[in-house]
Design a protein around this motif. Structure first.
Motif, PDB file in Angstrom:
ATOM      1  N   ASN A  97      -9.201  79.173 -54.573  1.00  0.00           N
ATOM      2  CA  ASN A  97      -7.722  79.863 -54.653  1.00  0.00           C
ATOM      3  C   ASN A  97      -6.997  79.417 -53.459  1.00  0.00           C
ATOM      4  OD1 ASN A  97      -8.795  81.493 -52.798  1.00  0.00           O
ATOM      5  ND2 ASN A  97      -9.233  83.124 -54.181  1.00  0.00           N
ATOM      6  N   HIS A  98      -7.060  78.259 -52.941  1.00  0.00           N
ATOM      7  CA  HIS A  98      -6.184  77.985 -51.719  1.00  0.00           C
ATOM      8  C   HIS A  98      -4.713  77.677 -52.210  1.00  0.00           C
ATOM      9  CE1 HIS A  98     -10.331  76.841 -50.751  1.00  0.00           C
ATOM     10  NE2 HIS A  98     -10.161  77.262 -49.701  1.00  0.00           N
ATOM     11  N   ALA A  99      -3.948  78.243 -51.349  1.00  0.00           N
ATOM     12  CA  ALA A  99      -2.399  77.911 -51.564  1.00  0.00           C
ATOM     13  C   ALA A  99      -1.801  77.641 -50.296  1.00  0.00           C
ATOM     14  CB  ALA A  99      -1.607  79.103 -52.370  1.00  0.00           C
ATOM     15  N   TYR A 100      -0.444  77.188 -50.572  1.00  0.00           N
ATOM     16  CA  TYR A 100       0.270  76.799 -49.297  1.00  0.00           C
ATOM     17  C   TYR A 100       1.070  78.226 -48.660  1.00  0.00           C
ATOM     18  CZ  TYR A 100       0.024  72.146 -51.262  1.00  0.00           C
ATOM     19  OH  TYR A 100      -0.244  70.878 -51.921  1.00  0.00           O
ATOM     20  N   ASP A 101       1.358  78.175 -47.444  1.00  0.00           N
ATOM     21  CA  ASP A 101       1.959  79.158 -46.825  1.00  0.00           C
ATOM     22  C   ASP A 101       3.341  79.286 -46.855  1.00  0.00           C
ATOM     23  OD1 ASP A 101       2.065  81.961 -45.269  1.00  0.00           O
ATOM     24  OD2 ASP A 101       2.113  80.694 -43.464  1.00  0.00           O
ATOM     25  N   LYS A 102       3.932  80.233 -47.058  1.00  0.00           N
ATOM     26  CA  LYS A 102       5.469  80.410 -47.251  1.00  0.00           C
ATOM     27  C   LYS A 102       6.028  81.003 -46.026  1.00  0.00           C
ATOM     28  CE  LYS A 102       6.312  79.926 -52.193  1.00  0.00           C
ATOM     29  NZ  LYS A 102       6.944  80.600 -53.262  1.00  0.00           N
ATOM     30  N   LEU A 106      10.530  79.579 -48.421  1.00  0.00           N
ATOM     31  CA  LEU A 106      10.308  78.011 -48.138  1.00  0.00           C
ATOM     32  C   LEU A 106       8.892  78.028 -47.752  1.00  0.00           C
ATOM     33  CD1 LEU A 106      13.472  76.926 -46.083  1.00  0.00           C
ATOM     34  CD2 LEU A 106      13.088  76.605 -48.670  1.00  0.00           C
ATOM     35  N   TYR A 107       8.064  76.902 -48.280  1.00  0.00           N
ATOM     36  CA  TYR A 107       6.961  76.498 -47.585  1.00  0.00           C
ATOM     37  C   TYR A 107       6.908  76.270 -46.079  1.00  0.00           C
ATOM     38  CZ  TYR A 107       5.438  76.761 -52.511  1.00  0.00           C
ATOM     39  OH  TYR A 107       5.074  77.211 -53.832  1.00  0.00           O
ATOM     40  N   ARG A 108       5.817  76.443 -45.533  1.00  0.00           N
ATOM     41  CA  ARG A 108       5.675  76.120 -43.987  1.00  0.00           C
ATOM     42  C   ARG A 108       5.265  74.710 -44.145  1.00  0.00           C
ATOM     43  NH1 ARG A 108       1.906  79.322 -39.953  1.00  0.00           N
ATOM     44  NH2 ARG A 108       3.639  80.938 -40.583  1.00  0.00           N
ATOM     45  N   PRO A 109       6.000  73.796 -43.468  1.00  0.00           N
ATOM     46  CA  PRO A 109       5.660  72.339 -43.602  1.00  0.00           C
ATOM     47  C   PRO A 109       4.449  72.057 -42.740  1.00  0.00           C
ATOM     48  CG  PRO A 109       7.423  72.635 -42.120  1.00  0.00           C
ATOM     49  CD  PRO A 109       6.962  74.072 -42.393  1.00  0.00           C
ATOM     50  N   LYS A 156      -3.584  79.393 -47.468  1.00  0.00           N
ATOM     51  CA  LYS A 156      -4.066  80.641 -47.597  1.00  0.00           C
ATOM     52  C   LYS A 156      -5.157  80.884 -48.773  1.00  0.00           C
ATOM     53  CE  LYS A 156       0.455  83.353 -46.880  1.00  0.00           C
ATOM     54  NZ  LYS A 156      -0.393  84.144 -45.828  1.00  0.00           N
ATOM     55  N   ALA A 157      -5.917  82.000 -48.460  1.00  0.00           N
ATOM     56  CA  ALA A 157      -7.010  82.235 -49.661  1.00  0.00           C
ATOM     57  C   ALA A 157      -7.357  83.409 -49.397  1.00  0.00           C
ATOM     58  CB  ALA A 157      -8.331  81.356 -49.109  1.00  0.00           C
ATOM     59  N   ILE A 158      -8.163  84.022 -50.653  1.00  0.00           N
ATOM     60  CA  ILE A 158      -8.420  85.426 -50.949  1.00  0.00           C
ATOM     61  C   ILE A 158      -9.834  85.257 -51.127  1.00  0.00           C
ATOM     62  CG2 ILE A 158      -8.035  87.279 -52.404  1.00  0.00           C
ATOM     63  CD1 ILE A 158      -5.408  86.390 -53.247  1.00  0.00           C
ATOM     64  N   ASN A 159     -10.566  86.493 -50.450  1.00  0.00           N
ATOM     65  CA  ASN A 159     -12.244  86.327 -50.534  1.00  0.00           C
ATOM     66  C   ASN A 159     -12.344  87.571 -51.785  1.00  0.00           C
ATOM     67  OD1 ASN A 159     -14.715  86.562 -50.197  1.00  0.00           O
ATOM     68  ND2 ASN A 159     -14.861  87.441 -48.299  1.00  0.00           N
ATOM     69  N   LEU A 160     -12.655  86.688 -52.870  1.00  0.00           N
ATOM     70  CA  LEU A 160     -13.069  87.813 -54.049  1.00  0.00           C
ATOM     71  C   LEU A 160     -14.275  88.278 -54.150  1.00  0.00           C
ATOM     72  CD1 LEU A 160     -11.099  85.674 -56.849  1.00  0.00           C
ATOM     73  CD2 LEU A 160     -10.355  87.629 -55.468  1.00  0.00           C
ATOM     74  N   GLU A 161     -15.287  87.916 -53.247  1.00  0.00           N
ATOM     75  CA  GLU A 161     -16.648  88.203 -53.075  1.00  0.00           C
ATOM     76  C   GLU A 161     -16.729  89.919 -52.774  1.00  0.00           C
ATOM     77  OE1 GLU A 161     -20.987  86.861 -51.277  1.00  0.00           O
ATOM     78  OE2 GLU A 161     -19.055  86.155 -50.473  1.00  0.00           O
ATOM     79  N   THR A 162     -15.729  90.213 -51.977  1.00  0.00           N
ATOM     80  CA  THR A 162     -15.843  91.635 -51.607  1.00  0.00           C
ATOM     81  C   THR A 162     -15.453  92.527 -52.822  1.00  0.00           C
ATOM     82  OG1 THR A 162     -13.376  91.740 -51.339  1.00  0.00           O
ATOM     83  CG2 THR A 162     -14.873  91.178 -49.410  1.00  0.00           C
ATOM     84  N   VAL A 163     -15.303  92.064 -53.962  1.00  0.00           N
ATOM     85  CA  VAL A 163     -15.115  93.091 -55.216  1.00  0.00           C
ATOM     86  C   VAL A 163     -16.219  93.475 -55.668  1.00  0.00           C
ATOM     87  CG1 VAL A 163     -14.113  93.207 -57.703  1.00  0.00           C
ATOM     88  CG2 VAL A 163     -12.778  91.768 -55.850  1.00  0.00           C
ATOM     89  N   TYR A 172      -6.481  85.668 -46.391  1.00  0.00           N
ATOM     90  CA  TYR A 172      -6.826  84.911 -45.212  1.00  0.00           C
ATOM     91  C   TYR A 172      -5.948  83.923 -44.862  1.00  0.00           C
ATOM     92  CZ  TYR A 172     -11.528  86.929 -45.185  1.00  0.00           C
ATOM     93  OH  TYR A 172     -12.618  87.868 -45.279  1.00  0.00           O
ATOM     94  N   ASP A 173      -5.327  83.734 -43.812  1.00  0.00           N
ATOM     95  CA  ASP A 173      -4.519  82.708 -43.424  1.00  0.00           C
ATOM     96  C   ASP A 173      -5.359  81.530 -42.534  1.00  0.00           C
ATOM     97  OD1 ASP A 173      -2.506  83.737 -44.664  1.00  0.00           O
ATOM     98  OD2 ASP A 173      -1.441  84.561 -42.860  1.00  0.00           O
ATOM     99  N   PHE A 174      -5.629  80.520 -42.827  1.00  0.00           N
ATOM    100  CA  PHE A 174      -6.325  79.332 -42.332  1.00  0.00           C
ATOM    101  C   PHE A 174      -5.409  78.586 -41.511  1.00  0.00           C
ATOM    102  CE2 PHE A 174      -9.383  80.874 -45.276  1.00  0.00           C
ATOM    103  CZ  PHE A 174     -10.416  80.903 -44.811  1.00  0.00           C
ATOM    104  N   ASN A 175      -5.257  78.527 -40.311  1.00  0.00           N
ATOM    105  CA  ASN A 175      -4.529  77.744 -39.451  1.00  0.00           C
ATOM    106  C   ASN A 175      -5.507  76.290 -39.054  1.00  0.00           C
ATOM    107  OD1 ASN A 175      -1.848  79.191 -38.677  1.00  0.00           O
ATOM    108  ND2 ASN A 175      -3.863  80.741 -38.335  1.00  0.00           N
ATOM    109  N   ILE A 176      -5.088  75.448 -39.669  1.00  0.00           N
ATOM    110  CA  ILE A 176      -6.007  74.228 -39.885  1.00  0.00           C
ATOM    111  C   ILE A 176      -5.435  73.144 -38.678  1.00  0.00           C
ATOM    112  CG2 ILE A 176      -7.161  72.323 -41.186  1.00  0.00           C
ATOM    113  CD1 ILE A 176      -6.677  74.021 -43.699  1.00  0.00           C
ATOM    114  N   LEU A 177      -6.465  72.582 -37.917  1.00  0.00           N
ATOM    115  CA  LEU A 177      -6.105  71.871 -37.105  1.00  0.00           C
ATOM    116  C   LEU A 177      -6.969  70.508 -37.179  1.00  0.00           C
ATOM    117  CD1 LEU A 177      -4.976  70.461 -34.274  1.00  0.00           C
ATOM    118  CD2 LEU A 177      -6.617  71.820 -33.001  1.00  0.00           C
TER     119      LEU A 177
END
Length: 420
Positions: A97-102, A106-109, A156-163, A172-177
């Motif tokens: 369920n990954h998505a872009y950050d806004k 506007l989307y963060r480039p 961005k992602a959401i941890n659905l396992e906790t349900v 979650y915000d994943f700052n990827i390098l």
């Protein structure tokens, strides 16, 4: 006098003893609940890191980061283009369920920048070079004296396992390098992908078909633990201060009556080291509980630091129970039984501390972890339940080296052929 002797002599109830027993129960329960949450968070982070490496690193294989490198200019350009292409196609290729950050609407480039020497010339044939060690950073241009290329973006992602564990999901915000490292200029550009994770509270959520644990109940439970530890801390501190005051009185008595200073061995008899251990455990538990409340409120995301404080606090509070093992008479509580109880308490304290601090990052705790070697794959192919009887030899039930013959033999032969 110990609590039992005080109760028989003066009728004083052992409040500190009862408080320690209650504290052990609630602190252990807090440790277990937080440990399960910490394990899910660590597993989710690790699985997403592996996912990002598969999505954005061309030709990546599990467990291959140590040998993942590039050796030609064409490969460098190809891999950078692959990252940019995969980032643009993320919604069409990911199964998560990954998505872009806004940022607002506007989307963060995605940012692609490189570091290079300000001025430099290298002539390997003449064994001469001239380098200005100052580094400049520039974007979207390739310099001949390339030092490193950094590609950064946020997903961005959401941890659905906790349900399934009756907890509200976290966002979650994943700052990827992605780093193409060419600092050595050895002809081998090392490629690495790493993430910096931020855990945030989901803004708008709705869960149906499951009952989540009320976060206010967990907060009240942590507040109860903090108040219990504060009470224990106050009682033990008062006992330590009374012992120190009695030590001063004893020193003055020895000076006045005997004309000599009391030896340090006698002075230390008035300072109870068990109380100091309990004070230390209470302090660590209070700090850990405050950090846990901050994590639940999404103010902090330092699960590791909180695990260390809660783990050490639980270990010390269990060790503090050893003080009460010496209050039983030998006739009623033999030395062997007392030794076994003490050893069991120490073992449990180390188990709880090690489980919450190191357990979430152990390979066996990483659920659905991909195989990292050919041997691991071979062993996975041989997995069999004890009661299935699919791959076991029924004619020899007494043999303890039964092998999953049909499946593993085929896999082993195929593996040998591939290696040859």
């Amino acid at each position: 006098m110990n609590p039992c002797e005080k109760y028989h002599a003066r009728g004083r109830k052992p409040w500190k003893l009862m408080l320690q027993i209650i504290k052990i129960a609630i602190i252990t329960a807090q440790l277990v609940t937080f440990g399960l949450s910490s394990q899910m968070v660590a597993t989710f982070k690790e699985q997403n890191l592996v996912t990002f490496r598969h999505l954005f690193l061309k030709g990546y294989l599990d467990g291959g980061m140590e040998s993942y490198a590039l050796y030609r200019q064409e490969d460098v350009y190809d891999h950078i283009e692959y990252v940019l292409t995969q980032y643009g196609r993320l919604r069409n290729i990911t199964v998560g369920n990954h998505a872009y950050d806004k940022t607002g609407a506007l989307y963060r480039p995605l940012t692609l920048c490189q570091e290079y020497y300000r001025n430099g010339t290298i002539y390997a044939g003449n064994e001469t070079f001239e380098i200005d060690a100052q580094l400049d950073t520039f974007c979207l241009e390739i310099s001949p004296m390339l030092v490193s290329i950094k590609i950064t973006f946020v997903l961005k992602a959401i941890n659905l396992e906790t349900v399934r564990h009756r907890e509200l999901p976290d966002c979650y915000d994943f700052n990827i390098l992605i780093l193409f490292n060419n600092q050595a200029h050895s002809g081998r550009i090392k490629v690495d992908l790493d993430t910096d994770v931020e855990v945030n509270e989901c803004r708008d959520w709705r869960v149906t078909g499951a009952t989540a644990t009320n976060p206010y109940f967990l907060a009240l439970f942590d507040v109860l633990i903090i108040l219990t530890c504060i009470s224990s801390l106050a009682l033990c501190t008062r006992s330590v201060l009374n012992g120190i005051q009695l030590q001063f009185d004893y020193t003055v008595f020895c000076k006045d009556q005997r004309g000599e200073d009391a030896p340090w061995s006698d002075r230390l008899e008035f300072v109870n080291g068990w109380y100091i251990l309990i004070i230390l455990s209470d302090t660590l538990t209070i700090i850990g509980s405050i950090l846990k409340l901050s994590i639940q409120a999404k103010v902090l995301s330092s699960y590791d630091v909180c695990s260390i404080f809660l783990g050490l606090g639980t270990m010390f509070v269990w060790m503090g129970v050893l003080r009460y093992m010496g209050y039983f008479r030998k006739a009623a509580f033999p030395n062997v039984i007392r030794f076994l109880c003490c050893a069991g308490i120490i073992y449990l304290s180390y188990c709880f501390c090690g489980w919450i601090v190191l357990g979430p990052y152990h390979e066996k705790q990483q659920q659905n972890a991909p195989p990292t070697s050919q041997l691991h794959k071979f062993m996975l192919a041989c997995e069999d339940l004890p009661d299935s009887g699919v791959y076991r030899i029924k004619e020899k039930p007494n043999c303890f080296l039964n092998c999953c013959i049909p499946r593993c033999r085929e896999y082993r032969e195929r593996l040998i052929n591939e290696l040859q």
